[in-house]
Design a protein around this motif. Structure first.
Motif, PDB file in Angstrom:
ATOM      1  N   ASN A   1      -0.374  72.676  77.221  1.00 34.85           N
ATOM      2  CA  ASN A   1       0.739  71.727  77.235  1.00 34.85           C
ATOM      3  C   ASN A   1       2.089  72.348  76.899  1.00 34.85           C
ATOM      4  O   ASN A   1       2.835  71.841  76.065  1.00 34.85           O
ATOM      5  N   GLY A   2       2.434  73.440  77.555  1.00 35.87           N
ATOM      6  CA  GLY A   2       3.774  73.992  77.401  1.00 35.87           C
ATOM      7  C   GLY A   2       4.798  73.063  78.036  1.00 35.87           C
ATOM      8  O   GLY A   2       4.714  72.755  79.227  1.00 35.87           O
ATOM      9  N   THR A   3       5.765  72.597  77.241  1.00 30.03           N
ATOM     10  CA  THR A   3       6.710  71.590  77.740  1.00 30.03           C
ATOM     11  C   THR A   3       8.171  71.913  77.445  1.00 30.03           C
ATOM     12  O   THR A   3       9.037  71.039  77.571  1.00 30.03           O
TER      13      THR A   3
ATOM     14  N   SER B   1      -1.968  68.901  89.040  1.00 29.64           N
ATOM     15  CA  SER B   1      -3.014  67.910  88.911  1.00 29.64           C
ATOM     16  C   SER B   1      -2.636  66.844  87.890  1.00 29.64           C
ATOM     17  O   SER B   1      -1.500  66.383  87.882  1.00 29.64           O
ATOM     18  N   HIS B   2      -3.552  66.513  86.999  1.00 23.67           N
ATOM     19  CA  HIS B   2      -3.430  65.307  86.174  1.00 23.67           C
ATOM     20  C   HIS B   2      -3.917  65.566  84.748  1.00 23.67           C
ATOM     21  O   HIS B   2      -4.673  66.494  84.492  1.00 23.67           O
ATOM     22  N   GLY B   3      -3.519  64.673  83.850  1.00 21.70           N
ATOM     23  CA  GLY B   3      -3.891  64.818  82.454  1.00 21.70           C
ATOM     24  C   GLY B   3      -5.392  64.802  82.229  1.00 21.70           C
ATOM     25  O   GLY B   3      -5.919  65.571  81.425  1.00 21.70           O
ATOM     26  N   GLY B   4      -6.098  63.924  82.939  1.00 18.44           N
ATOM     27  CA  GLY B   4      -7.542  63.876  82.801  1.00 18.44           C
ATOM     28  C   GLY B   4      -8.206  65.139  83.301  1.00 18.44           C
ATOM     29  O   GLY B   4      -9.183  65.613  82.719  1.00 18.44           O
TER      30      GLY B   4
ATOM     31  N   TYR C   1       3.914  65.033  80.807  1.00 19.56           N
ATOM     32  CA  TYR C   1       4.375  65.155  82.189  1.00 19.56           C
ATOM     33  C   TYR C   1       4.982  66.532  82.418  1.00 19.56           C
ATOM     34  O   TYR C   1       5.807  67.000  81.625  1.00 19.56           O
ATOM     35  N   ALA C   2       4.527  67.194  83.475  1.00 20.24           N
ATOM     36  CA  ALA C   2       4.975  68.539  83.858  1.00 20.24           C
ATOM     37  C   ALA C   2       4.595  69.597  82.821  1.00 20.24           C
ATOM     38  O   ALA C   2       5.123  70.695  82.852  1.00 20.24           O
ATOM     39  N   GLY C   3       3.673  69.271  81.919  1.00 22.37           N
ATOM     40  CA  GLY C   3       3.187  70.247  80.950  1.00 22.37           C
ATOM     41  C   GLY C   3       2.317  71.300  81.620  1.00 22.37           C
ATOM     42  O   GLY C   3       1.610  71.018  82.591  1.00 22.37           O
TER      43      GLY C   3
ATOM     44  N   LEU D   1      -2.472  75.210  84.987  1.00 23.57           N
ATOM     45  CA  LEU D   1      -2.761  73.801  85.265  1.00 23.57           C
ATOM     46  C   LEU D   1      -1.528  72.988  84.895  1.00 23.57           C
ATOM     47  O   LEU D   1      -1.182  72.877  83.718  1.00 23.57           O
ATOM     48  N   VAL D   2      -0.862  72.437  85.900  1.00 21.23           N
ATOM     49  CA  VAL D   2       0.389  71.720  85.692  1.00 21.23           C
ATOM     50  C   VAL D   2       0.140  70.232  85.890  1.00 21.23           C
ATOM     51  O   VAL D   2      -0.263  69.799  86.977  1.00 21.23           O
ATOM     52  N   ARG D   3       0.374  69.448  84.843  1.00 22.06           N
ATOM     53  CA  ARG D   3       0.255  68.007  85.014  1.00 22.06           C
ATOM     54  C   ARG D   3       1.426  67.506  85.848  1.00 22.06           C
ATOM     55  O   ARG D   3       2.555  68.016  85.745  1.00 22.06           O
TER      56      ARG D   3
END
Length: 199
Positions: A184-186, A139-142, A164-166, A5-7
């Motif tokens: 949330n890998g960033t 997708s999105h954070g929510g 962003y892009a996590g 899942l990529v924000r």
């Protein structure tokens, strides 16, 4: 199977009446450009995206690198889908920020309907994927929080920081269903995140 899942990367702000579907900002474009290298260790076989431009534009560099099409699923849109404007979290109103910090969506959002919509979309991605497949979902954070909340049964909906892009990894097995593997890998965009520019 594995879900990534990529924000989306950092978008532009849109003003009232301009809709809640802005393009990526120049900084967001740079963040998205790092995703092909960041995700190359995963054997990605399929790409799925929210219909919103910030998600589609985030996924496009990965699609180009892998030569894969991006499937669009409206159920993976953010809770602001169809609203009059988009406000980055860094510019949210004090009232909305208080709600978000307490783990709740903005007051005009039907939280239960949002979670059900997202879960239905993800369930269909899982159901149509092979046991050994890896699917990247832009997708999105929510949306990411809705899935982490659902799988881990957290008390609050907005239970994790999603940059962003996590990248958040979910694993599915026939015996255990969905499990959260990482959140949330960033590392790939650490130096490009607004919250880290002060360090």
């Amino acid at each position: 199977m594995q879900l990534l899942l990529v924000r989306h990367a950092l978008p532009l702000r849109s003003e009232a009446g301009q809709g809640s579907d802005p393009d990526l900002s120049p900084e967001g474009v740079e963040q998205a450009k790092r995703l092909p290298d960041a995700l190359k260790r995963f054997p990605i076989t399929r790409l799925v995206s929210s219909p919103q431009r910030r998600a589609l534009q985030t996924g496009q560099p990965v699609a180009d690198a892998l030569g894969l099409p991006i499937e669009v699923d409206e159920r993976l849109a953010e809770y602001d889908y169809g609203q009059s404007h988009y406000t980055p979290i860094e510019e949210a109103s004090e009232e909305d920020l208080k709600r978000l910090m307490s783990g709740q969506l903005p007051g005009d959002v039907d939280q239960d309907a949002f979670i059900a919509r997202v879960r239905a979309g993800i369930d269909d991605v899982v159901a149509t994927a092979g046991h050994d497949e890896t699917v990247a979902v832009f997708s999105h954070g929510g949306v990411v929080n809705a899935m982490v909340h659902t799988v881990m049964k957290t008390e609050r909906l907005l239970c994790v920081q999603v940059d962003y892009a996590g990248v958040t990894r979910l694993l599915w097995s026939r015996t255990a269903g969905l499990n959260v593997a990482s959140v949330n890998g960033t590392e790939h965009v650490w130096d490009l995140l607004p919250r880290n520019l002060r360090w």
